[in-house]
Design a protein around this motif. Sequence first.
Motif, PDB file in Angstrom:
ATOM      1  N   LYS A 605       3.391   1.446   1.581  1.00 42.76           N
ATOM      2  CA  LYS A 605       3.770   1.051   3.161  1.00 42.76           C
ATOM      3  C   LYS A 605       4.827   0.276   3.258  1.00 42.76           C
ATOM      4  N   ILE A 606       6.200   0.604   3.414  1.00 31.99           N
ATOM      5  CA  ILE A 606       7.612  -0.257   3.577  1.00 31.99           C
ATOM      6  C   ILE A 606       7.082  -1.226   4.676  1.00 31.99           C
ATOM      7  N   ALA A 607       6.701  -0.998   5.623  1.00 34.99           N
ATOM      8  CA  ALA A 607       6.249  -2.379   7.135  1.00 34.99           C
ATOM      9  C   ALA A 607       5.457  -3.271   6.211  1.00 34.99           C
ATOM     10  N   ASP A 608       4.894  -3.386   5.136  1.00 34.16           N
ATOM     11  CA  ASP A 608       3.503  -4.413   5.145  1.00 34.16           C
ATOM     12  C   ASP A 608       3.575  -4.042   3.398  1.00 34.16           C
ATOM     13  N   GLY A 609       3.382  -2.984   3.070  1.00 32.67           N
ATOM     14  CA  GLY A 609       3.457  -3.116   1.352  1.00 32.67           C
ATOM     15  C   GLY A 609       1.609  -2.106   0.735  1.00 32.67           C
ATOM     16  N   SER A 610       0.842  -2.295   2.208  1.00 29.30           N
ATOM     17  CA  SER A 610      -0.122  -2.023   2.359  1.00 29.30           C
ATOM     18  C   SER A 610      -0.476  -0.391   1.098  1.00 29.30           C
ATOM     19  N   ALA A 611      -1.535  -0.137   1.005  1.00 30.48           N
ATOM     20  CA  ALA A 611      -1.474   0.857   0.126  1.00 30.48           C
ATOM     21  C   ALA A 611      -1.206   1.960   0.242  1.00 30.48           C
ATOM     22  N   VAL A 612      -0.486   2.987   0.558  1.00 29.76           N
ATOM     23  CA  VAL A 612      -1.045   4.943   0.886  1.00 29.76           C
ATOM     24  C   VAL A 612      -0.859   5.711   0.423  1.00 29.76           C
ATOM     25  N   THR A 613      -2.271   6.578   0.731  1.00 32.23           N
ATOM     26  CA  THR A 613      -2.473   7.293   0.165  1.00 32.23           C
ATOM     27  C   THR A 613      -1.649   8.887  -0.043  1.00 32.23           C
ATOM     28  N   ARG A 614      -1.197   9.388  -0.710  1.00 34.04           N
ATOM     29  CA  ARG A 614      -1.142  10.843  -0.738  1.00 34.04           C
ATOM     30  C   ARG A 614      -1.539  11.605  -0.269  1.00 34.04           C
TER      31      ARG A 614
END
Length: 860
Positions: A605-614
Motif C-alpha cells: 500500500k503506497i500510503a503506509d507500505g503495508s502488504a496488499v493482497t491481489r
Amino acid sequence: MARYNARETEAKWQAAWHEARTFEVTEDTSRPKYYVMEMFPYPSGRLHIGHLRNYTLGDVVARFRRSQGFNVLHPIGWDAFGLPAENAAIQNKVHPAKWTYENIATMGSQLKLMGLSYDWSREIATCSPDYYRHEQKMFLDFLKAGLVYRKTSMVNWDPVEQTVLANEQVIDGRGWRSGAPVEKRELAQWFLKITAFADELIDDLTQLERWPERVRLMQENWIGRSEGLEFTFDVVDAPEGLPKTIDVFTTRPDTLFGAAFCAISADHPIARGLSATDAGLAAFRAECAAMGTSEAAIEQAEKKGYFTGLYVNHPFDASRKLPVWAANFVLMDYGTGAIFGCPAHDQRDLDFARKYDLPVVPVVVPEGSDAASFTVATEAYVGPGKLANSEFLNGLGVDEGKRAAIARMEEMNRGKGTINYRLRDWGVSRQRYWGCPIPVVHCPDCGIVPVPEDQLPIELPDNVSFDKPGNPLEHHASWKHTNCPTCGKAATRETDTFDTFMESSWYFLRYTDASNDKLAFDKAKAEYWMPVDQYIGGIEHAVLHLLYSRFFTRALRACGYVDATEPFAGLLTQGMVVHETYKDSAGQWLYPEEVQHGDGGALTKIADGSAVTRGRIEKMSKSKKNVIGLEEVVTSYGADTARLLLLSDSPPDRDLEWSDSGIEGSWRYVNRLFRLVTEPVVVLPAAGTPVPAELSPAAAKARAAIHRTIAAVTQQFDQIQCNKAVAALRELTNQLSELDGSGVGEAWVLREGAEALIKLSAPMMPHLADEMWQALGNSGFVVDVPWPVADAALTVEDSVTIAVQVNGKLRATLEMARDIAREDAEKAALAEPLVQRAIGEGTVRKVIVVPNKIVNIVAN
Ligand code: ANZ
Ligand code: ZN
C-alpha cells in the motif's frame, strides 16, 4: 526520436472535427445509409475506462462504414429518468434534475475526450419534456388502438424502493436494483399489451440473423410459447358457493391416463374459498404467499401440497376420481392456475407423488421397453415412446397422442387446443417522481380521462420534497389537482409515472429526427434510417430492453408511426472490461493507484507500505474499486492508446483485461507506428506517384503483405473482429519496419504501406491517423478518404507450405513458390538435408508430387 504528443494532437483534431461538423448527417438518398448506435448511458456520475468499450466498438463501426461510402448515423443520448436520481435527492438533498443534468455534462465531456464520432446535434435526454411529451402522445395513441389497459392485479412490490416491479425486474425473488425480497400487492396498474405480439415476437426472431444466437434463445424462452390443451374437470360434489369445475392447462394431453392428481394454485378461488373453513389450508396458503414469487424461487423450493378433500372426475374415465391438492408449485397467473399431475412423466409431479404417496403409472413406454414391465422410480421419463395403459391412445406416439387427446376433448366439448405464453403484459406504472408522467386524469364522474393532446406535455413539477417515503407526486400540494378535461369538475392527475424502460423503447426512432418539436419523428426520416444496422450493448439487456423495443416498434407501426418492424438488424453484446482487485490487510478494497507493484510481484500500500493482497480479476466496478479513471489514461497516454487497448486482445463479445502492461504495450505501438510513418528510413515519393515498373523482391513481398492486410482488416471490421484487426496491423507494421529502403521501389512501397496503415487504423485511432495523414502531406480527415481496396492479384499467397514424406513418414515441411513446377518441387525436396538423411543409403524409386501440398518419396 520524436514522441507522439497525444494530448495536443487529440485536442487539435477534436476541435477540427467539431469545427467542420464532420459527424453531423442528414438523409441522403444518393448513398446507402448505415445506422450504428450503442446502448445509451444512464447518467449516473462519471465514466471509468470500463464503460468505454461499447462506445469504442461502435465508433470503429461508424468510421469504417463511413469510409466505405455509407451515410452514417451515429447518435448518442442519455437514459435520464430513473431511481438513482431520486436516491441522490433523498441522500444528498439535490434535485433529481440538477443531479441528472450535471452528470450528463460531466459524462458528455468525458465521451468527447475519447474522440467518438457522434452527431452531437442529435443528443437527447429522456428526462426532457421535449422528449417525453412524445411518449405521452404515444401512450394515448396506444390507448386508442387498444394496446393499453388498466387492471387491478397482484404486483411485485419492492418494499425498499416503494414501487412496483415488472416480472423482468424480479431476479430470484428480489428487486433487480434494491436486492430486497419482493412482496405481492394488489394495485391498479397500466399495462401495455405486449402479449398481443407474442407470436410475432417469437416468429420474427428467425429474421434476426445478425443477433447472437443466445440472445434470440433467451427471448424465445422468455416469451415461452407452449402449445397444449385446456380442459375442464368436474368437481365431485362441489361444496356450496365454490366453482363446480376446474380448468387446467397441459402441454402433455397424451399423458392424461397417467394422471394421479389435480393440483391447484394456493391462490386459486377454490383454495381461497376452502381456506375459510380449513385452518390447515389457510396456513398452507400463508406459507406459499411468503415464498418467493419468481419461477426460479418456485423451481428451487421443495414441492409441497395440501389435500383439499375434494375430488374431480377423470374426463376420459368416469369411474376414476383424482384427488385435488393445493400445491406450491402451481402458479396462479400461468395457464389456468391448475394442472393435472402425471408423476411418471414429469419430475415435479413425480417428486410430489413420492412425497404424498400418490400412484405412478407410466403411460409412455420408450422404444425397446415392454409396457408390462416398464417402471419409473426416481426419474420421470420425459422422452419419446409409445402410449400404453391409455385406452384409445394405446400404441400412438407422443405427438399423435397429443393430437388424438385434443380431438377427443374437443368432440366431448370439454376442452380445446390452446397456446399459452409465459410472457405477461407489461405493467408500466411506477410510484416514482423521476419518470414520465402518465397523461390521464381521474374524474369522480367520468372515471379515467385521457389528457387531450393539445394539453401535452404534462410536465413534472419542479418543487418536490423527498422527505416522506413513497411518491413525491402524491404528496405535492397542487400538482395533482386539476379539472376534468371532459366535464370540468375537480379531478386528480395520475401520479404514477412510466417505467423508465418506456423511454429506451423508442429512442432509436427519436434519434432519426431528434429536434422535431411537433412530432416524435418524421416518418420519412425514420424510414430512411431504420432499422439500426448495428446495435451494441450489454448482454444484461438481452431480454428486457430489447424485447420492449421490438414490441414498441410494432405498437408504433400499428399506430401508423413507422412501417419498420424490427428495430435492430444487427446486435453485438460486448464483453466486460475486467481488472485485478486489491485488498489491504484490513480486508478493504483498494484503488489500483493506491497500490505499489514491487519487484517480484510483491504488492504494498503506497500510503503506509503495508502488504496488499491481489484479488480476483473482476469486472471493473466502483464497489470493488478496481476502476481506472478515464481522464488519467487519456492524460498520460491519449484516447487513441486507450481505444487501442479496449479493442485489442479479446474478441468484442468476450471479457477484456485492462492492465498496466497492456496500456504500456499499446502506447509503444502508437509511437512505433507514428515513427514509421513520420520518420521513414528514406524520403518517400510524393502522394500519387504511380507504381514503379520494378520492385526489389523485398519490396514486392512487402507490397503483397500490404494488400493482404487490407483484405483481412476489411473483412475483420465487417465482422467487428477488432482484436484481429489490431493483430494484423501490428504484423504489417513489423513487416514494413524491416524494409531498409535501399532496394528498387522500396520507398514507394513504404509510402503505400504507410497510407494503408493510416487508413486501416483510423477507425480505431482516429486522431493519430489524421496526424499521420497530414504528416504525409495530405489534407482533410481520413474518415472522408475512401476505404482502401486490396488489389486481388497481390493478395494471393505467393508461397505455400509443402510437406515432404519419405515412405509415408513426414520428414520436412518446405516453403515453395505457389504453383512451382513438379520437377522443381521434387528437386527442392530431395535437396533438403532432413530428407536426405531419411533416404540414407536407399535408392529413390518414385516421387509423387501433389501440387502445392505434398512431395511423396518412395525409397529403399
Ligand atoms: C400435465 C403434464 C404431464 C404436464 C406431463 C407436463 C408433463 P410449459 O411448457 O411451461 O407451458 N402447468 C400448467 N399450468 C401451470 C401452472 N399454472 N403452474 C405450474 N405448472 C403448470 O409447461 C406446461 C406444463 O406445466 C403443463 O403440462 C402443466 O403440467 C404445467 F407428463 O400437464 B403438464
Ligand atoms: Zn369528468
